[in-house]
Design an enzyme around this catalytic site. Structure first.
Site, PDB file in Angstrom:
ATOM      1  N   THR A 146       0.865  -1.359  -0.011  1.00 50.33           N
ATOM      2  CA  THR A 146       0.224  -0.002   0.073  1.00 50.33           C
ATOM      3  C   THR A 146       0.890   1.141   0.063  1.00 50.33           C
ATOM      4  O   THR A 146       1.172   1.819  -0.974  1.00 50.33           O
ATOM      5  CB  THR A 146      -1.009   0.074   1.083  1.00 50.33           C
ATOM      6  OG1 THR A 146      -0.168  -0.380   2.380  1.00 50.33           O
ATOM      7  CG2 THR A 146      -1.964  -1.051   1.059  1.00 50.33           C
ATOM      8  N   LYS A 169       3.502  -7.269   3.979  1.00 55.44           N
ATOM      9  CA  LYS A 169       3.083  -5.811   3.759  1.00 55.44           C
ATOM     10  C   LYS A 169       2.688  -4.966   5.022  1.00 55.44           C
ATOM     11  O   LYS A 169       2.339  -5.775   5.996  1.00 55.44           O
ATOM     12  CB  LYS A 169       2.301  -5.612   2.600  1.00 55.44           C
ATOM     13  CG  LYS A 169       0.787  -6.095   2.987  1.00 55.44           C
ATOM     14  CD  LYS A 169      -0.046  -4.767   3.571  1.00 55.44           C
ATOM     15  CE  LYS A 169       0.084  -3.737   3.215  1.00 55.44           C
ATOM     16  NZ  LYS A 169      -0.874  -2.594   4.013  1.00 55.44           N
ATOM     17  N   THR A 180      -3.440  -2.544   7.894  1.00 60.86           N
ATOM     18  CA  THR A 180      -3.270  -3.894   7.737  1.00 60.86           C
ATOM     19  C   THR A 180      -1.691  -4.452   7.702  1.00 60.86           C
ATOM     20  O   THR A 180      -0.720  -3.897   7.194  1.00 60.86           O
ATOM     21  CB  THR A 180      -3.758  -4.615   6.555  1.00 60.86           C
ATOM     22  OG1 THR A 180      -5.158  -3.980   6.261  1.00 60.86           O
ATOM     23  CG2 THR A 180      -3.909  -6.030   6.396  1.00 60.86           C
ATOM     24  N   GLU A 260       6.291   4.136   7.943  1.00 62.93           N
ATOM     25  CA  GLU A 260       6.382   5.465   7.514  1.00 62.93           C
ATOM     26  C   GLU A 260       6.421   6.527   8.467  1.00 62.93           C
ATOM     27  O   GLU A 260       5.988   6.258   9.766  1.00 62.93           O
ATOM     28  CB  GLU A 260       4.935   5.796   6.847  1.00 62.93           C
ATOM     29  CG  GLU A 260       4.777   5.161   5.566  1.00 62.93           C
ATOM     30  CD  GLU A 260       3.419   5.601   4.791  1.00 62.93           C
ATOM     31  OE1 GLU A 260       3.053   6.720   5.260  1.00 62.93           O
ATOM     32  OE2 GLU A 260       3.335   4.908   3.940  1.00 62.93           O
ATOM     33  N   ASN A 379      -0.091  10.744   9.140  1.00 60.05           N
ATOM     34  CA  ASN A 379      -1.556  10.301   9.558  1.00 60.05           C
ATOM     35  C   ASN A 379      -2.354  11.507   9.912  1.00 60.05           C
ATOM     36  O   ASN A 379      -3.476  11.158  10.291  1.00 60.05           O
ATOM     37  CB  ASN A 379      -1.098   9.582  10.967  1.00 60.05           C
ATOM     38  CG  ASN A 379      -0.599   7.974  10.642  1.00 60.05           C
ATOM     39  OD1 ASN A 379      -1.137   7.307  10.140  1.00 60.05           O
ATOM     40  ND2 ASN A 379       0.646   8.214  11.078  1.00 60.05           N
ATOM     41  N   SER A 384      -9.188   9.622   5.171  1.00 61.78           N
ATOM     42  CA  SER A 384      -9.650   8.139   5.169  1.00 61.78           C
ATOM     43  C   SER A 384     -10.931   7.729   5.075  1.00 61.78           C
ATOM     44  O   SER A 384     -11.536   8.318   5.755  1.00 61.78           O
ATOM     45  CB  SER A 384      -8.712   7.196   6.058  1.00 61.78           C
ATOM     46  OG  SER A 384      -9.233   7.178   7.338  1.00 61.78           O
TER      47      SER A 384
END
Lengths: 384, 384
Positions: A146, A169, A180, A260, A379, A384
């Site tokens: 992703t 991942k 996930t 990240e 974030n 989202s």
């Protein structure tokens, strides 16, 4: 490397059109036998995504023919419609591979609360089924990415002739708006369902369960182990578990290294605890402290924040006997100031913090990341 | 306002030279009687700072003559020397006020792991004792500030003739390298030690205990209530507890509003839980989620992150029955997508998130802040 390293596994990764970016977004991993043994561990989140609900049920008999995975949508919090979509993914895959839906596990990753574009998903499954190949592991690993910047793969081969390989991942729930960690591991070792399950639980307990990038638990986390016995070798279970743990540890470290916004990978090790659970409790208190994590971002060997977070644990210890070291420098020694903190160099990405409770024989390590501007940016700025 | 609002209390705040900045850094609050009833609640951190250890012991008899407080150093993790320093602060204060050390509580705030400059502290105590005044509450409130940008005070007067007033500093462990929420509350209501203790525990349970700026527990947190009966009125305990809770709630909100780096104050309310403890458990899971807190910073009504964090709770609920609202807009309704998220305006500083578990009659609210660039900056760039 990857899920096609072991004999008797094929895989594929294709561009199904689920992701707006047009990148690879659908993967298949197939077990060509002879055995179809499988085991899985899943998120303990109460809001389990539809593919998790489906896959737990599919795994009840300890057997899978294949796993279908998509990025671009988590199919989480999507209600009865989402569950129907997960079932349709399994049925479409089963039809393409000539088996039953109950033999197919489903994994999804991406935004929560959004339905999958099922026409694209169905087309991708057909394309991936046609592309299955023993060289397809790398493509499959790319198709489940992703916001990962690199794909994650690992494998190891025993002198006894069997191989364990896997792909992964994500990084907990660190990625923006994503939810996930997905892991698929394959092996041609000959295992019973009970052996596969025992080995997988032992390996994940020491690896993925002790990787805590940001303390946030996903709705979709899934780790699957597929075993086909194609090597013809029934391994010593202890040796196999050790090898499997190594592959899981490598994948877990790759997840942290690509988390990240992170600028440090931090191993918090608690030694001389009364029990392993108490060691783990103290380590988790520290790895979940935002003050500790921001200090590491600032290259600050802040033992006060380590103690303050360890002090919230219920573990057995005498505060006057505790020591703390950063990268081998004992800055807090047996309840008092230790070596000069200026001796600590926190500029390398990897940081090792050790907390000595001086209370017993047990130890445990939890890995985490630091808390950075980029974590907040990733974030906060993406919806989202 | 403040700790001198009630009759029979004097206070002072002086520049003792503990802080390098030269700002006010030492405060005294004295109870002039007639009664010297006192109660306290303290951090549950296992690494209790020396002044906490001292004050718990001093409070064992339910009585205090005065409280001495300093900023500029937390006297935490300082071992036996630190405990001797805390005792010396009590003895010096007792000597200046003509009482015994056992009648003096000590509170410290500032860096962990650093000894206090005791010559400066002693001088400051003498100066403050000479400056004690019924007008001194505001100075005392300033002298306990660390990185607070404003002093925090509150008071209320009952129609029955008694007053409750207090001061506070800090915000959990949010401030850089600092480690304390200190609160002193005074009242001229006539209370027994048992009544004071019951009222204080009831009030803090609903206020400071439900204020969680960044999930980090300090080594120095202290809330003290001093009562002297100077009003001559023995209050209805329920009415008094209600008033005390109001003062505590005001101070707690002032702490959140001044929390460093924060751009939102967030009330997470869980309704229709089976028990209050379960409501609290779910609220705490959400208020400790970095992903939720960064989403609010980004003005994103991210119900997926609310559900994912609520899903880590052990509370009783059916995920298909849960609803989530942001500022009154039900974006997730009975297990499915609700009103359009674009209807939610998160630009005001105060944000209200409500989670309806549809499981029972109980509810609870926990207040927190968002996670921002400035939080990371404050806590990463300053060493301690």
């Amino acid at each position: 490397m990857s899920v096609t390293a072991a004999q008797g596994f094929t895989a594929a990764g294709v561009r199904a059109g689920i992701k707006a970016s047009g990148n690879h977004d659908l993967a298949l991993v197939r077990n060509d036998g002879p055995r179809k043994v499988a085991s899985g561990v899943f998120t303990s989140n109460r809001f389990q995504a539809a593919p998790v609900v489906w896959s737990i049920d599919a795994l009840a008999d300890g057997s899978l023919d294949a796993v279908v995975l998509n990025s671009g949508g988590a199919n989480a919090c999507t209600g009865a419609d989402g569950l129907a979509d997960a079932r349709a993914m399994a049925e479409t895959t089963a039809s393409a591979l000539g088996t039953t839906a109950q033999q197919i596990a489903v994994c999804s990753t991406g935004l929560i609360g959004v339905r999958l574009p099922m026409d694209a998903v169905r087309g991708g499954i057909a394309e991936a089924a046609a592309a299955l190949s023993s060289e397809g592991g790398a493509d499959a690993a790319v198709a489940i990415m992703t916001t990962d910047t690199v794909s994650k793969q690992a494998s190891t081969t025993s002198e006894s002739g069997w191989t364990v390989g896997g792909m992964a991942k994500g990084a907990g729930m660190l990625a923006p708006a994503l939810a996930t960690m997905l892991v698929v591991i394959t092996t041609d070792a000959d295992l019973t369902p009970a052996e596969a399950d025992t080995a997988l639980r032992a390996a994940t307990r020491l690896t993925f369960d002790r990787t805590d990038s940001d303390g946030c638990m996903s709705t979709n986390d899934t780790v699957l182990l597929l075993s086909n016995g194609a090597s013809g070798v029934a391994p010593d279970l202890e040796e196999f578990t050790h090898a499997l743990t190594g592959v899981c540890a490598s994948l877990a470290r790759q997840l942290l290294a690509d988390a990240e916004g992170a600028s440090h990978d931090i191993a918090v090790t608690v030694v001389n605890a009364v029990t392993e659970d108490e060691a783990l409790d103290v380590a988790r208190c520290v790895t979940r402290s935002n003050l500790f994590k921001t200090a590491i971002f600032g290259n600050d060997p802040n033992w006060g924040r380590v103690l303050a977070s360890a002090g919230t644990s219920k573990a057995t210890f005498d505060p006057d006997q505790v020591s703390v070291s950063f990268n081998g420098v004992t800055v807090f020694d047996t309840g008092a100031l230790g070596e000069d903190r200026s001796l600590v160099d926190l500029t390398p990405r990897e940081v090792r913090v050790e907390i000595d409770l001086a209370a017993g024989p047990a130890s445990a390590t939890v890995w985490t990341n630091d808390l950075t501007y980029d974590y907040v940016k990733e974030n906060a700025e993406y919806s989202s």
